[in-house]
Design a protein around this motif. Structure first.
Motif, PDB file in Angstrom:
ATOM      1  N   LYS A   1      20.576  29.358  -8.036  1.00 46.08           N
ATOM      2  CA  LYS A   1      20.845  29.371  -6.596  1.00 46.08           C
ATOM      3  C   LYS A   1      19.546  29.376  -5.791  1.00 46.08           C
ATOM      4  CE  LYS A   1      23.373  31.962  -3.040  1.00 46.08           C
ATOM      5  NZ  LYS A   1      24.201  33.164  -2.771  1.00 46.08           N
ATOM      6  N   GLY A   2      19.494  28.518  -4.793  1.00 43.54           N
ATOM      7  CA  GLY A   2      18.325  28.452  -3.929  1.00 43.54           C
ATOM      8  C   GLY A   2      17.258  27.481  -4.382  1.00 43.54           C
ATOM      9  N   ALA A   3      17.475  26.823  -5.529  1.00 40.03           N
ATOM     10  CA  ALA A   3      16.482  25.886  -6.054  1.00 40.03           C
ATOM     11  C   ALA A   3      16.324  24.678  -5.128  1.00 40.03           C
ATOM     12  CB  ALA A   3      16.888  25.423  -7.443  1.00 40.03           C
ATOM     13  N   ARG A   4      15.119  24.133  -5.137  1.00 39.10           N
ATOM     14  CA  ARG A   4      14.864  22.887  -4.405  1.00 39.10           C
ATOM     15  C   ARG A   4      14.080  21.957  -5.336  1.00 39.10           C
ATOM     16  NH1 ARG A   4      13.139  24.503   1.717  1.00 39.10           N
ATOM     17  NH2 ARG A   4      13.669  22.311   2.083  1.00 39.10           N
ATOM     18  N   ASN A   5      14.793  21.518  -6.355  1.00 39.14           N
ATOM     19  CA  ASN A   5      14.151  20.715  -7.394  1.00 39.14           C
ATOM     20  C   ASN A   5      13.718  19.337  -6.903  1.00 39.14           C
ATOM     21  OD1 ASN A   5      14.320  22.559  -9.676  1.00 39.14           O
ATOM     22  ND2 ASN A   5      16.527  22.303  -9.531  1.00 39.14           N
ATOM     23  N   GLU A   6      14.216  18.951  -5.737  1.00 40.72           N
ATOM     24  CA  GLU A   6      13.796  17.677  -5.163  1.00 40.72           C
ATOM     25  C   GLU A   6      12.276  17.641  -4.950  1.00 40.72           C
ATOM     26  OE1 GLU A   6      18.047  18.517  -3.978  1.00 40.72           O
ATOM     27  OE2 GLU A   6      16.170  19.641  -4.093  1.00 40.72           O
ATOM     28  N   ILE A   7      11.694  18.803  -4.680  1.00 41.22           N
ATOM     29  CA  ILE A   7      10.243  18.877  -4.479  1.00 41.22           C
ATOM     30  C   ILE A   7       9.510  18.548  -5.765  1.00 41.22           C
ATOM     31  CG2 ILE A   7       8.357  20.488  -3.958  1.00 41.22           C
ATOM     32  CD1 ILE A   7      10.415  21.819  -1.982  1.00 41.22           C
ATOM     33  N   PHE A   8      10.009  19.028  -6.887  1.00 40.28           N
ATOM     34  CA  PHE A   8       9.382  18.702  -8.171  1.00 40.28           C
ATOM     35  C   PHE A   8       9.565  17.222  -8.491  1.00 40.28           C
ATOM     36  CE2 PHE A   8       9.446  23.223  -8.338  1.00 40.28           C
ATOM     37  CZ  PHE A   8       8.375  23.576  -9.141  1.00 40.28           C
ATOM     38  N   ALA A   9      10.680  16.658  -8.033  1.00 37.75           N
ATOM     39  CA  ALA A   9      10.893  15.224  -8.238  1.00 37.75           C
ATOM     40  C   ALA A   9       9.867  14.397  -7.460  1.00 37.75           C
ATOM     41  CB  ALA A   9      12.313  14.839  -7.816  1.00 37.75           C
ATOM     42  N   MET A  10       9.325  14.959  -6.389  1.00 37.75           N
ATOM     43  CA  MET A  10       8.260  14.284  -5.624  1.00 37.75           C
ATOM     44  C   MET A  10       6.910  14.383  -6.326  1.00 37.75           C
ATOM     45  SD  MET A  10       9.274  15.508  -1.775  1.00 37.75           S
ATOM     46  CE  MET A  10      10.825  14.986  -1.021  1.00 37.75           C
ATOM     47  N   GLN A  11       6.801  15.246  -7.316  1.00 39.49           N
ATOM     48  CA  GLN A  11       5.619  15.410  -8.160  1.00 39.49           C
ATOM     49  C   GLN A  11       4.338  15.668  -7.356  1.00 39.49           C
ATOM     50  OE1 GLN A  11       5.630  12.954 -11.838  1.00 39.49           O
ATOM     51  NE2 GLN A  11       7.243  11.771 -10.837  1.00 39.49           N
ATOM     52  N   PRO A  12       4.296  16.769  -6.612  1.00 43.37           N
ATOM     53  CA  PRO A  12       3.100  17.083  -5.831  1.00 43.37           C
ATOM     54  C   PRO A  12       1.941  17.628  -6.661  1.00 43.37           C
ATOM     55  CG  PRO A  12       4.712  18.822  -5.570  1.00 43.37           C
ATOM     56  CD  PRO A  12       5.390  17.742  -6.364  1.00 43.37           C
ATOM     57  N   ALA A  13       2.195  18.013  -7.913  1.00 46.05           N
ATOM     58  CA  ALA A  13       1.148  18.553  -8.776  1.00 46.05           C
ATOM     59  C   ALA A  13       1.089  17.762 -10.078  1.00 46.05           C
ATOM     60  CB  ALA A  13       1.419  20.032  -9.071  1.00 46.05           C
ATOM     61  N   PRO A  14      -0.074  17.679 -10.697  1.00 41.94           N
ATOM     62  CA  PRO A  14      -0.215  16.864 -11.916  1.00 41.94           C
ATOM     63  C   PRO A  14       0.488  17.452 -13.136  1.00 41.94           C
ATOM     64  CG  PRO A  14      -2.260  18.022 -11.457  1.00 41.94           C
ATOM     65  CD  PRO A  14      -1.375  18.231 -10.268  1.00 41.94           C
ATOM     66  N   ILE A  15       0.597  18.772 -13.192  1.00 42.83           N
ATOM     67  CA  ILE A  15       1.295  19.433 -14.298  1.00 42.83           C
ATOM     68  C   ILE A  15       2.372  20.328 -13.704  1.00 42.83           C
ATOM     69  CG2 ILE A  15       1.111  21.018 -16.251  1.00 42.83           C
ATOM     70  CD1 ILE A  15      -1.781  20.136 -16.583  1.00 42.83           C
ATOM     71  N   GLN A  16       3.615  20.121 -14.132  1.00 41.61           N
ATOM     72  CA  GLN A  16       4.742  20.890 -13.610  1.00 41.61           C
ATOM     73  C   GLN A  16       5.496  21.529 -14.772  1.00 41.61           C
ATOM     74  OE1 GLN A  16       5.475  18.624  -9.409  1.00 41.61           O
ATOM     75  NE2 GLN A  16       6.854  18.021 -11.031  1.00 41.61           N
ATOM     76  N   ILE A  17       5.779  22.816 -14.613  1.00 44.77           N
ATOM     77  CA  ILE A  17       6.296  23.630 -15.709  1.00 44.77           C
ATOM     78  C   ILE A  17       7.566  24.355 -15.283  1.00 44.77           C
ATOM     79  CG2 ILE A  17       5.796  25.697 -17.092  1.00 44.77           C
ATOM     80  CD1 ILE A  17       2.880  24.887 -17.087  1.00 44.77           C
ATOM     81  N   SER A  18       8.512  24.483 -16.201  1.00 46.64           N
ATOM     82  CA  SER A  18       9.709  25.286 -15.977  1.00 46.64           C
ATOM     83  C   SER A  18       9.551  26.604 -16.733  1.00 46.64           C
ATOM     84  CB  SER A  18      10.953  24.550 -16.481  1.00 46.64           C
ATOM     85  OG  SER A  18      12.111  25.369 -16.348  1.00 46.64           O
ATOM     86  N   TYR A  19       9.847  27.711 -16.036  1.00 51.97           N
ATOM     87  CA  TYR A  19       9.664  29.020 -16.655  1.00 51.97           C
ATOM     88  C   TYR A  19      10.630  30.039 -16.070  1.00 51.97           C
ATOM     89  CZ  TYR A  19       7.269  33.342 -18.110  1.00 51.97           C
ATOM     90  OH  TYR A  19       6.970  34.574 -18.625  1.00 51.97           O
ATOM     91  N   MET A  20      11.190  30.860 -16.906  1.00 53.16           N
ATOM     92  CA  MET A  20      11.892  32.101 -16.596  1.00 53.16           C
ATOM     93  C   MET A  20      13.260  31.956 -15.930  1.00 53.16           C
ATOM     94  SD  MET A  20      11.670  35.362 -17.111  1.00 53.16           S
ATOM     95  CE  MET A  20       9.947  35.731 -17.449  1.00 53.16           C
ATOM     96  N   GLY A  21      13.353  31.279 -14.794  1.00 50.82           N
ATOM     97  CA  GLY A  21      14.590  31.296 -14.021  1.00 50.82           C
ATOM     98  C   GLY A  21      15.781  30.652 -14.711  1.00 50.82           C
ATOM     99  N   PHE A  22      15.534  29.526 -15.400  1.00 47.80           N
ATOM    100  CA  PHE A  22      16.611  28.764 -16.030  1.00 47.80           C
ATOM    101  C   PHE A  22      16.394  28.747 -17.540  1.00 47.80           C
ATOM    102  CE2 PHE A  22      18.546  24.685 -17.428  1.00 47.80           C
ATOM    103  CZ  PHE A  22      19.850  24.941 -17.032  1.00 47.80           C
ATOM    104  N   PRO A  23      17.265  29.386 -18.304  1.00 50.16           N
ATOM    105  CA  PRO A  23      17.059  29.492 -19.757  1.00 50.16           C
ATOM    106  C   PRO A  23      17.521  28.251 -20.524  1.00 50.16           C
ATOM    107  CG  PRO A  23      19.031  30.680 -19.156  1.00 50.16           C
ATOM    108  CD  PRO A  23      18.451  30.164 -17.873  1.00 50.16           C
ATOM    109  N   GLY A  24      16.865  27.148 -20.256  1.00 46.21           N
ATOM    110  CA  GLY A  24      17.196  25.897 -20.929  1.00 46.21           C
ATOM    111  C   GLY A  24      16.331  24.785 -20.371  1.00 46.21           C
ATOM    112  N   THR A  25      16.437  23.603 -20.963  1.00 46.60           N
ATOM    113  CA  THR A  25      15.671  22.471 -20.470  1.00 46.60           C
ATOM    114  C   THR A  25      16.271  21.941 -19.174  1.00 46.60           C
ATOM    115  OG1 THR A  25      14.925  20.218 -20.929  1.00 46.60           O
ATOM    116  CG2 THR A  25      17.002  20.889 -21.922  1.00 46.60           C
TER     117      THR A  25
END
Length: 291
Positions: free
Chosen positions: A149-173
């Motif tokens: 809840k509250g995620a804004r994954n669209e920002i990660f889809a814009m790829q503002p950083a060269p390395i993007q990591i998923s951690y802690m909040g979502f227990p899966g890929t």
């Protein structure tokens, strides 16, 4: 483009469905986020150098950005409240981008006071946030939401950083090609990995009396504040974990309170978190079962 599935990725990890189907559900949401991101028609971002950036003082520091809607009274902050301020400031410069407004909680105030840069972006648009992250020269951007809840994954889809990591909040890929790494901790033992989990799960309320549990030992409660929640651990001798989706923050809470648990690891990441927590206590093998 097909509609996104009615089953959300967060629910899919706790349902008894094939892991590949759960992955496909996540990928549908990835495609949806990518379409939303493309509507902003942002030009390609320029990324900072891979090496740490040289600061005014002359030292080089790695710029890490944590991105979450849960900087506040939320399980994620209960688990990670100290982490953001514990980085070595001589080598790492930390930015926290908050997707939620200040809830006035001790957890929010603590993170704000301990981290070097804390920015409330809750009222900003996707493109404005993405530009800010890129202008801050973030080298590693950490997604602490995933599909919660509250995620804004669209920002990660814009790829503002060269390395993007998923951690802690979502227990899966996340299933996203724009999320380059998943930080996790898994454990594998041959007997557990090769075991076929065919046992029927028994729901306690339906069979409690037949199995010797007295009615006054079953207490249904509402959601409680953190302090009260921790105190409840003293009422029990044993914590029974839920197999299809483990106790994650709750599992940490009860172990910190000194209450042992019994957990049955299955195949998905969300079903193996409690086992990993148990192993971290150094007596975990006694709390992990295979049937």
């Amino acid at each position: 483009m097909s509609l996104i599935p009615s089953v959300q990725p967060f629910h899919a990890i706790s349902y008894s469905i094939d892991p590949m189907l759960a992955l496909e559900i996540s990928r549908k949401y990835v495609a949806y986020c990518s379409v939303i991101a493309s509507r902003y028609s942002l030009p390609s971002f320029n990324y900072p150098a891979a090496l740490p950036i040289k600061s005014e003082g002359g030292s080089k520091r790695l710029r890490v950005g944590y991105f979450s809607s849960d900087f506040g009274n939320h399980p994620l902050s209960h688990l990670m409240g100290s982490v953001f301020g514990m980085h070595d400031r001589e080598n790492v410069e930390v930015f926290c981008y908050a997707l939620s407004a200040n809830d006035g909680s001790e957890w929010r105030l603590r993170i704000q006071s301990e981290v070097e840069h804390f920015i409330d972006v809750s009222s900003m648009s996707f493109d404005m946030i993405s530009r800010m992250i890129n202008e801050d020269k973030i080298q590693i951007l950490v997604n602490l939401n995933g599909y919660t809840k509250g995620a804004r994954n669209e920002i990660f889809a814009m790829q503002p950083a060269p390395i993007q990591i998923s951690y802690m909040g979502f227990p899966g890929t996340t299933g996203a090609d724009y999320i380059h790494y998943l930080v996790t901790e898994e454990f594998v033992s041959p007997s557990q990995f090769n075991h076929i989990y065919s046992e029927k799960i028994v729901h306690l309320p339906h069979y409690a009396v037949q199995r010797g549990v007295q009615p006054d030992q079953i207490i249904f409660t509402d959601v409680a504040m953190k302090g009260e929640h921790i105190k409840r651990s003293s009422l029990a001798y044993l914590f029974l974990d839920t197999p299809l989706c483990n106790a994650h923050t709750t599992g940490t809470d009860v172990l910190w309170a000194g209450l042992p648990m019994v957990t049955l690891p299955l195949k998905k990441m969300a079903t193996r978190v409690a086992g990993s927590l148990c192993l971290a206590t150094s007596v975990g093998e006694e709390m992990i079962v295979n049937r």
